[in-house]
Design an enzyme around this catalytic site. Structure first.
Site, PDB file in Angstrom:
ATOM      1  N   SER A 115       7.890   1.207   7.795  1.00  0.00           N
ATOM      2  CA  SER A 115       8.630   0.356   8.732  1.00  0.00           C
ATOM      3  C   SER A 115       9.829   1.071   9.325  1.00  0.00           C
ATOM      4  CB  SER A 115       9.130  -0.898   8.016  1.00  0.00           C
ATOM      5  OG  SER A 115       8.051  -1.651   7.568  1.00  0.00           O
ATOM      6  N   GLU A 230      -2.870  -3.076   1.129  1.00  0.00           N
ATOM      7  CA  GLU A 230      -1.680  -3.891   0.925  1.00  0.00           C
ATOM      8  C   GLU A 230      -2.040  -5.370   1.032  1.00  0.00           C
ATOM      9  OE1 GLU A 230       1.359  -3.513   3.927  1.00  0.00           O
ATOM     10  OE2 GLU A 230       2.891  -4.326   2.596  1.00  0.00           O
TER      11      GLU A 230
END
Lengths: 393, 365
Positions: A115, A230
């Protein structure tokens, strides 16, 4: 002998050679990895035996019954859930041998440098640059929302290696040494007061080309493996009735009749029912998986739980009335794990606000359901054929 | 343990019922029938019951039925809901049948076998909005005959026999031609309600414990209604998705706009959850364990608003077309809204649940 019987007998051999009560925790975990009983579906020599993935449960049950130590999967979840399958899928033989064993035993903790402040849901728009310099890459940029960065020895990292091609094509995937000079980890204090996450600043970090994972410019494809794993790891657990956040508020309701109001009663019952139905949906999904008929229901579980957690904890704060005006502790702490039940309702309310953002926002997940499950058309893509350097940012 | 999946046999049953309904229950003819004065479809009923034996699913083989369970009946109801089929299946093959299953004696047994064959249609003479455990109206029993008036009796117009609770606590069977059945103008055209007037109608007692029989019937009705609501919601979602992929506005398929995609994805999520709740209730009713009442209350409290939401979204997203009489979405909206009241509202089921799971209301002042 069936594969399950063979796994059972290998597990018993491991336990005989390394009795858990007389063996140090780490030594036992190393021996378990070397016996191929860490991930039975991984190849031999890499913690597995090439057995069907579903048979891991056979090994786990035997070891649990014998009181063997586990590798603290919650603490090292990023390594186990994301780094390991990616290294297995795209790493060189040398990388697999170097990284998988200490990853699995927990000797080396991993984090995920994906991110970025300027990317968010549009992850492929990331701006951290990696520039080739001989046998090394020089990395500069900033990452954010990095759990465990302050504990991690290694990171999986995606960075831009070509700004002249459309965004998905100019990304490369690396393994980053978190002890390298130029890696600076700063706690990111969040809404709850604690710093569960970090910002990571990368300044002239030199990564040898031998720690590249996959081909140059193919990093997005590699990252898909990481991200798929994930989502799979979120929301697959079996829980009893009142097993989630509805549990604490139901107990408060029973124990504190003086707090009850008619408005809250209606809302509590509605949420209790929704939590029960979400639990049944998870159970149904699990039964489908066991029967070998995976359905698309999994895509929705995270959406449902995010909303429920937020509404239930919000209700609990209101139910507490004057106490709801208070907060247990604003001290800046660095928890290793997110602890929902060990803290008060106010904490639960604030922390659950992240449930609809982390691991894919609810808005992105709704798009995924609409497009992949219902087959609705995708949004027009104006960024498709534009070089990354020419994108609006 | 609760089995939330569909067995191979249940899937085959679903396919067979769906095929039949595709051939014999298209939307245009259902709409036409609602205006014909005979809202029920006797030919379809015959095909489902005499042809496939579906009226006897809940009745043991020794008593003239198929000896199946609520799980299979739930699958049938999913398909009937998907087609808004105008047949008295829920009212006769589930609710009236369950009432009789609670009774002993020859009168009940004879009637049970008749209902199982489908040649006789039964209706429980309790207003459709009464839920399990809730209050319902009874009529006066005097000298072997019944006197009084009941309203809101679903599918009474199609019934050959009525099962009627009386003030003496017993449940009586009364032939339809011994009473006056006046159709009421119903919100749901495909499951109409009627007023039943008893003026000294001859009655046969089927049980002296009418309360237990009614309770069992309404519990099965509420639990399996969730499966009908599931079918109805699924039709609404599927048809709306199909329409929005085709319909173009602003030079794009309407289904490509994010605001609408999110609404449909949300609806899909609700439908997926409804399936788990409905299967859980059907399985609990079939097994009859301690948890049945919770499973029924949860399923009905959850499924009813979802079905209404699905039909309302279908109407809004079909926009002007959804407001027309020709398009079938109104049949689904009317059924969904009436279903949300049938066998207890979501609110009533939530109140029941509060007692069952020890989440009591505040003390009233």
């Amino acid at each position: 002998m069936t594969v399950a019987a063979e796994l059972r007998s290998r597990t018993q051999e491991l336990l005989a050679a390394h009795p858990p009560l007389e063996t140090g925790r780490l030594d036992f975990l190393k021996a378990r990895f070397d016996a191929g009983l860490a991930w039975v579906h991984y190849p031999e020599g890499l913690g597995g035996l090439g057995a069907p993935r579903t048979l891991q449960a056979v090994v786990d049950a035997e070891l649990e019954a014998a009181g063997a130590p586990d590798n603290d999967p919650r603490r090292i979840g990023i390594g186990l859930g994301m780094a390991a399958p990616t290294i297995l899928g795209f790493g060189t033989e040398e990388q697999k041998r170097r990284f998988l064993r200490p990853l699995w035993t927990g000797e080396e903790v991993w984090c995920q440098l994906f991110s970025e402040p300027g990317a968010g849901s549009d992850l492929a728009a990331l701006g951290t640059r990696a520039v080739r310099d001989g046998d090394e890459w020089v990395v500069d940029g900033q990452k954010v929302w990095t759990s465990s960065a302050h504990l991690a020895r290694w990171a999986i990292l995606i960075a831009r290696t070509d700004a002249d091609v459309p965004k998905h094509r100019g990304i490369t995937y690396f393994i980053c040494d978190m002890t390298d000079p130029g890696v600076e980890v700063r706690p990111l204090r969040q809404i709850t007061g604690e710093a569960e996450f970090n910002e990571v600043f990368l300044t002239g970090v030199r990564i040898p080309d031998s720690r590249r994972l996959g081909e140059i410019g193919e990093g997005w494809k590699v990252a898909q493996t990481t991200l798929m794993n994930e989502r799979v790891s979120i929301g697959g657990m079996r829980i009893p009735r009142e097993g989630g956040m509805i549990g604490p508020v139901s107990r408060t309701w029973r124990e504190r009749p003086e707090l009850r109001t008619h408005d809250l009663h209606q809302r509590l019952l509605k949420l209790w029912i929704e939590a029960e139905v979400a639990r049944l949906t998870g159970e149904r999904l699990r039964q489908q998986l066991v029967a070998g008929q995976p359905g698309p229901e999994g895509s929705g579980m995270k959406l449902a739980f995010a909303r429920l957690n937020q509404e239930i904890s919000g209700l609990e704060v209101e139910l507490l009335g004057e106490e709801g005006l208070l907060y247990d502790d604003w001290t800046m702490r660095r928890p290793e794990l997110v602890d929902f039940t060990g803290r008060d309702a106010g904490y639960r309310y604030l922390r659950s606000k992240g449930n609809s953002i982390e691991g894919g926002t609810s808005e992105v997940l709704l798009n995924i359901v609409a497009e992949r499950v219902l087959g609705l058309p995708s949004e027009p893509r104006t960024d498709k054929d534009v070089a990354w350097k020419d994108l609006a940012r | 343990m609760t089995d939330l999946l569909y067995s191979e046999e249940e899937k085959a049953l679903r396919a067979a019922v769906r095929d039949l309904l595709t051939d014999h229950c298209d939307a245009a003819s259902v709409i036409a029938r609602t205006e014909s004065g005979t809202p029920h479809d006797p030919e379809l009923w015959k095909a489902l019951t005499e042809g496939m034996g579906l009226a006897g699913l809940l009745v043991p083989e020794a008593q003239g039925g198929q000896g199946a369970t609520h799980r299979e009946a739930a699958v049938v109801l999913e398909e009937l809901g998907r087609a808004v089929a105008p047949v008295p299946y829920l009212t006769s093959a589930v609710v009236a049948t369950e009432a009789l299953l609670a009774c002993e004696g020859d009168a009940a047994a004879e009637l049970l076998a008749a209902l199982a064959s489908g040649r006789t249609v039964g209706a429980l003479a309790v207003a459709l909005n009464a839920g399990p455990g809730g209050a319902y109206k009874a009529v006066r029993h005097e000298d072997g005959a019944l006197h009084g008036e009941l309203t809101g009796i679903a599918d009474a117009a199609a019934a050959d026999v009525l099962l009627v609770p009386a003030e003496d606590g017993a449940l009586y069977a009364v032939d339809a031609d011994a009473v006056t059945i006046s159709p009421q103008v119903s919100l749901d055209l495909t499951r109409p309600v009627a007023k039943v007037t008893f003026e000294g109608a001859r009655a046969r007692r089927v049980t002296s414990d009418g309360a237990a029989a009614v309770r069992r019937a309404l519990s099965a009705g509420a639990g399996l209604l969730a499966s009908e609501q599931l079918g109805l919601a699924e039709w609404s979602l599927t048809e709306t998705v199909r329409y929005l992929k085709e319909r173009k506005q602003f030079n794009r398929p309407v289904g490509g706009f994010q605001a609408l995609k999110h609404r449909l994805a949300q609806l899909w999520l609700e439908v997926v959850h409804t399936r788990a709740a409905a299967r859980n209730a059907a399985d609990a009713l079939a097994k009859g364990g301690d948890d049945t009442d919770v499973a029924v209350a949860v399923a009905q409290a959850y499924a009813a608003p979802v079905a209404v939401h699905a039909a309302e979204e279908a109407l809004q997203l079909h926009a002007g077309i959804g407001m027309t009489w020709e398009h079938p979405v109104h049949l689904y909206l009317k059924r969904a809204k009436a279903d949300s009241i049938a066998y207890g509202t979501a609110g009533a089921h939530r109140e029941t649940l509060a007692g069952l799971v020890d989440l009591q209301a505040p003390q009233s002042n």
